[in-house]
Write a protein that holds these residues in place. Structure first.
Motif, PDB file in Angstrom:
ATOM      1  N   ALA A  39       0.853  -1.129  -0.032  1.00 21.15           N
ATOM      2  CA  ALA A  39      -0.169   0.063   0.045  1.00 21.15           C
ATOM      3  C   ALA A  39       0.964   1.112  -0.126  1.00 21.15           C
ATOM      4  O   ALA A  39       1.743   1.330   0.567  1.00 21.15           O
ATOM      5  N   VAL A  40       0.473   2.153  -0.894  1.00 19.88           N
ATOM      6  CA  VAL A  40       1.052   3.407  -0.950  1.00 19.88           C
ATOM      7  C   VAL A  40       0.201   4.690  -0.959  1.00 19.88           C
ATOM      8  O   VAL A  40      -0.712   4.644  -1.635  1.00 19.88           O
ATOM      9  N   GLY A  41       0.352   5.512  -0.100  1.00 13.37           N
ATOM     10  CA  GLY A  41      -0.728   6.646   0.175  1.00 13.37           C
ATOM     11  C   GLY A  41      -0.224   7.816  -1.103  1.00 13.37           C
ATOM     12  O   GLY A  41       0.701   8.069  -1.477  1.00 13.37           O
ATOM     13  N   VAL A 103      10.774   0.201   9.269  1.00 14.37           N
ATOM     14  CA  VAL A 103      10.289  -0.114  10.623  1.00 14.37           C
ATOM     15  C   VAL A 103       9.415  -0.999  10.545  1.00 14.37           C
ATOM     16  O   VAL A 103       8.335  -1.199  10.062  1.00 14.37           O
ATOM     17  N   PRO A 104       9.643  -2.176  11.576  1.00  8.70           N
ATOM     18  CA  PRO A 104       8.813  -3.257  11.516  1.00  8.70           C
ATOM     19  C   PRO A 104       7.269  -3.031  11.811  1.00  8.70           C
ATOM     20  O   PRO A 104       7.279  -1.939  12.743  1.00  8.70           O
ATOM     21  N   LEU A 105       6.299  -3.743  11.225  1.00 10.78           N
ATOM     22  CA  LEU A 105       4.905  -3.642  11.460  1.00 10.78           C
ATOM     23  C   LEU A 105       4.554  -4.993  12.099  1.00 10.78           C
ATOM     24  O   LEU A 105       5.176  -6.023  11.951  1.00 10.78           O
ATOM     25  N   PRO A 106       3.691  -5.073  13.154  1.00 12.95           N
ATOM     26  CA  PRO A 106       3.051  -6.444  13.567  1.00 12.95           C
ATOM     27  C   PRO A 106       2.292  -7.082  12.679  1.00 12.95           C
ATOM     28  O   PRO A 106       1.798  -6.272  11.979  1.00 12.95           O
ATOM     29  N   GLU A 107       2.276  -8.383  12.562  1.00 14.25           N
ATOM     30  CA  GLU A 107       1.163  -9.125  11.808  1.00 14.25           C
ATOM     31  C   GLU A 107      -0.030  -8.513  12.061  1.00 14.25           C
ATOM     32  O   GLU A 107      -0.345  -8.594  13.388  1.00 14.25           O
ATOM     33  N   GLY A 108      -1.107  -8.121  11.389  1.00 10.73           N
ATOM     34  CA  GLY A 108      -2.126  -7.967  11.747  1.00 10.73           C
ATOM     35  C   GLY A 108      -2.452  -6.366  11.714  1.00 10.73           C
ATOM     36  O   GLY A 108      -3.710  -5.729  11.901  1.00 10.73           O
ATOM     37  N   ALA A 109      -1.479  -5.701  11.489  1.00 11.52           N
ATOM     38  CA  ALA A 109      -1.508  -4.096  11.319  1.00 11.52           C
ATOM     39  C   ALA A 109      -2.349  -3.644  10.274  1.00 11.52           C
ATOM     40  O   ALA A 109      -2.393  -4.453   9.301  1.00 11.52           O
ATOM     41  N   ASP A 110      -3.074  -2.719  10.227  1.00 10.51           N
ATOM     42  CA  ASP A 110      -3.890  -2.149   9.270  1.00 10.51           C
ATOM     43  C   ASP A 110      -2.956  -1.405   8.408  1.00 10.51           C
ATOM     44  O   ASP A 110      -2.710  -0.074   8.560  1.00 10.51           O
ATOM     45  N   VAL A 111      -2.676  -2.122   7.389  1.00 11.92           N
ATOM     46  CA  VAL A 111      -1.803  -1.510   6.397  1.00 11.92           C
ATOM     47  C   VAL A 111      -2.177  -0.302   5.589  1.00 11.92           C
ATOM     48  O   VAL A 111      -1.260   0.638   5.083  1.00 11.92           O
ATOM     49  N   VAL A 112      -3.271  -0.346   5.179  1.00  9.45           N
ATOM     50  CA  VAL A 112      -4.018   0.939   4.508  1.00  9.45           C
ATOM     51  C   VAL A 112      -4.058   1.988   5.362  1.00  9.45           C
ATOM     52  O   VAL A 112      -3.714   3.049   4.820  1.00  9.45           O
ATOM     53  N   LYS A 113      -4.490   1.813   6.553  1.00 10.56           N
ATOM     54  CA  LYS A 113      -4.441   3.043   7.445  1.00 10.56           C
ATOM     55  C   LYS A 113      -2.938   3.433   7.609  1.00 10.56           C
ATOM     56  O   LYS A 113      -2.881   4.831   7.764  1.00 10.56           O
ATOM     57  N   ALA A 299      -9.046   2.632  -0.222  1.00 12.48           N
ATOM     58  CA  ALA A 299      -8.091   1.467  -1.066  1.00 12.48           C
ATOM     59  C   ALA A 299      -8.493   1.560  -2.423  1.00 12.48           C
ATOM     60  O   ALA A 299      -9.477   1.005  -2.676  1.00 12.48           O
ATOM     61  N   LEU A 300      -7.723   1.770  -3.395  1.00 10.25           N
ATOM     62  CA  LEU A 300      -7.902   1.565  -4.809  1.00 10.25           C
ATOM     63  C   LEU A 300      -6.673   0.877  -5.442  1.00 10.25           C
ATOM     64  O   LEU A 300      -5.819   1.192  -5.008  1.00 10.25           O
ATOM     65  N   PRO A 301      -7.131   0.207  -6.517  1.00  8.72           N
ATOM     66  CA  PRO A 301      -6.018  -0.515  -7.261  1.00  8.72           C
ATOM     67  C   PRO A 301      -4.754   0.482  -7.829  1.00  8.72           C
ATOM     68  O   PRO A 301      -5.202   1.234  -8.313  1.00  8.72           O
ATOM     69  N   ALA A 311      -9.129  11.879 -10.662  1.00  5.81           N
ATOM     70  CA  ALA A 311     -10.492  11.992 -10.225  1.00  5.81           C
ATOM     71  C   ALA A 311     -10.538  12.757  -8.917  1.00  5.81           C
ATOM     72  O   ALA A 311      -9.445  13.040  -8.209  1.00  5.81           O
ATOM     73  N   PRO A 312     -11.621  13.465  -8.766  1.00  7.56           N
ATOM     74  CA  PRO A 312     -11.760  14.417  -7.567  1.00  7.56           C
ATOM     75  C   PRO A 312     -11.501  13.612  -6.313  1.00  7.56           C
ATOM     76  O   PRO A 312     -11.795  12.489  -6.064  1.00  7.56           O
ATOM     77  N   GLU A 313     -10.856  14.370  -5.216  1.00  9.25           N
ATOM     78  CA  GLU A 313     -10.729  13.635  -3.962  1.00  9.25           C
ATOM     79  C   GLU A 313     -11.832  13.738  -3.062  1.00  9.25           C
ATOM     80  O   GLU A 313     -12.656  14.832  -3.239  1.00  9.25           O
ATOM     81  N   THR A 314     -12.248  12.773  -2.241  1.00  9.32           N
ATOM     82  CA  THR A 314     -13.338  12.903  -1.309  1.00  9.32           C
ATOM     83  C   THR A 314     -12.666  13.818  -0.063  1.00  9.32           C
ATOM     84  O   THR A 314     -11.590  13.364   0.614  1.00  9.32           O
ATOM     85  N   PRO A 315     -13.134  15.021   0.083  1.00  9.82           N
ATOM     86  CA  PRO A 315     -12.847  15.760   1.325  1.00  9.82           C
ATOM     87  C   PRO A 315     -12.490  15.042   2.492  1.00  9.82           C
ATOM     88  O   PRO A 315     -13.512  14.379   3.032  1.00  9.82           O
ATOM     89  N   GLY A 316     -11.408  14.944   3.231  1.00 10.97           N
ATOM     90  CA  GLY A 316     -11.309  14.164   4.396  1.00 10.97           C
ATOM     91  C   GLY A 316     -10.817  12.802   4.503  1.00 10.97           C
ATOM     92  O   GLY A 316     -10.805  12.218   5.429  1.00 10.97           O
ATOM     93  N   VAL A 317     -10.501  12.226   3.197  1.00 11.72           N
ATOM     94  CA  VAL A 317     -10.458  10.894   3.002  1.00 11.72           C
ATOM     95  C   VAL A 317      -8.872  10.844   2.015  1.00 11.72           C
ATOM     96  O   VAL A 317      -8.936  11.435   1.138  1.00 11.72           O
ATOM     97  N   ARG A 318      -8.270  10.007   2.501  1.00  8.10           N
ATOM     98  CA  ARG A 318      -6.678   9.795   1.848  1.00  8.10           C
ATOM     99  C   ARG A 318      -6.793   8.715   1.083  1.00  8.10           C
ATOM    100  O   ARG A 318      -7.462   7.701   1.564  1.00  8.10           O
ATOM    101  N   THR A 319      -6.570   8.989  -0.020  1.00  9.75           N
ATOM    102  CA  THR A 319      -6.519   7.692  -0.960  1.00  9.75           C
ATOM    103  C   THR A 319      -5.056   6.846  -0.863  1.00  9.75           C
ATOM    104  O   THR A 319      -4.041   7.515  -0.841  1.00  9.75           O
ATOM    105  N   VAL A 320      -5.628   5.390  -0.849  1.00 11.31           N
ATOM    106  CA  VAL A 320      -4.130   4.806  -0.919  1.00 11.31           C
ATOM    107  C   VAL A 320      -4.278   3.813  -1.912  1.00 11.31           C
ATOM    108  O   VAL A 320      -5.335   3.204  -2.400  1.00 11.31           O
TER     109      VAL A 320
END
Length: 338
Positions: A39-41, A103-113, A299-301, A311-320
């Protein structure tokens, strides 16, 4: 030696990235490692870099954009990584990163967030931890609080001990939401300079720190309004300049610097060392992953990058952007297929 990957490739600064094959240079030393990108923001910083307008841009094309991401190393470890300007960007199915920036992430971390929140939260987190360390109980004004980074700055300031936080912005709908995430007061930035200045002076003249995502005319007006409204101009006011949504320059009377204990500085690449940034990442990631700092993400492909870009961004929402050659791992997020 190279390896072929699929990536969002910028071939012209006048056109959005296209999803196409790209020859990824292989690692050249033991500090460089291959990562399967999850995932990439799609951050504003990513857009300015892809347009050649960021101050770090070299103008070299083709390029793959991105400044950070979440991925899986070849040994299976899940990591958050910060891209190196000297290496290919992370908007690809695979990329090469500096192992010292992982930086290591624990398994189960919300990678999109994590991918959505780290970049916008990092600016205020590092500003208030490294640039001008906040002291418990100090008050903060966030100028540009209705943007994603500004909304996160309100939460960050509260988490780091601010006694009072004021949020100022233009979007009335999003301004109304700020008390729900920690703002003690809000100020609407309107087209009327006199009314805006009076509102800022009333709500925020006595703040200790300002986090500024706007710059330009609004910042210049706010500086003078706050300084003129302070009961004691000898009390320190630290202004931390981070973004320039409203313009790259300001016109500021010299008296602002001579007649008050006013300190103006910036926070960004170069103002704080890479090492200092990296040292702050684990604590910030923990706050985000455990809900201490909230963000809305979609999250989008990655394969749809060209259409998503325009495409227009949704205010307050970050695209990943997430990889499409994937299967769901146990956390329910895309993972590259073996």
């Amino acid at each position: 030696m190279t390896m072929e990957v699929n990536a969002a490739v910028v071939g012209s600064f006048d056109h959005p990235p296209r999803y196409e094959p790209f020859d990824l240079p292989a690692p050249v030393d033991e500090d460089q490692v291959v990562v399967d990108v999850l995932a990439v923001g799609l951050h504003p910083r990513v857009r300015t870099g892809a347009s050649g307008r960021h101050y770090t841009s070299t103008g070299k094309l083709p390029m793959v954009p991105g400044v950070d991401g979440v991925g899986r190393l070849e040994d299976g470890r899940l990591v958050y990584f910060v891209a190196d300007d000297e290496l290919t960007g992370p908007m690809a199915t695979r990329t090469v990163v500096d192992a010292r920036r992982c930086v290591p992430l624990p398994e189960g971390a919300d990678v999109v967030k994590i991918a959505a929140a780290m970049n916008p939260a990092m600016s205020s987190w590092v500003a208030l931890r490294r640039r001008v360390p906040i002291r418990p109980g100090q008050s903060v004004l966030v100028l540009g609080a209705t943007g994603n980074a500004g909304q996160m700055a309100i939460q960050v300031a509260k988490r780091l001990g601010a006694g009072r936080v004021v949020g100022a912005g233009r979007d009335p709908g999003r301004l109304a939401l700020l008390p729900g995430i920690g703002a003690d007061a809000t100020v609407a930035l309107t087209g009327t300079a006199e009314a805006t200045g009076a509102a800022l002076a009333e709500a925020a003249a006595e703040v200790d720190l300002v986090i500024d995502y706007l710059w330009g005319v609004p910042a210049a007006a706010a500086i003078m309004s706050l300084l003129l409204g302070r009961a004691d101009r000898g009390r320190e006011l630290n202004w931390i300049q981070i973004g320039s949504v409203a313009g790259p320059v300001i016109e500021l009377p010299s008296v602002a610097l001579r007649s008050a204990n006013f300190r103006l500085q910036g926070n960004g690449q170069g103002a704080v060392s890479t090492r200092a940034y990296l040292e702050e990442l684990p604590a910030l990631m923990d706050e985000i992953d455990h809900g201490g700092i909230a963000i809305a993400a979609r999250a989008l492909p990655l394969a749809d990058v060209e259409s998503v870009w325009t495409a227009p961004e949704t205010p307050g929402v970050r695209t990943v952007l997430v990889t499409t050659e994937s299967c769901l791992d146990q956390a329910g997020v895309p993972r590259p297929a073996e």
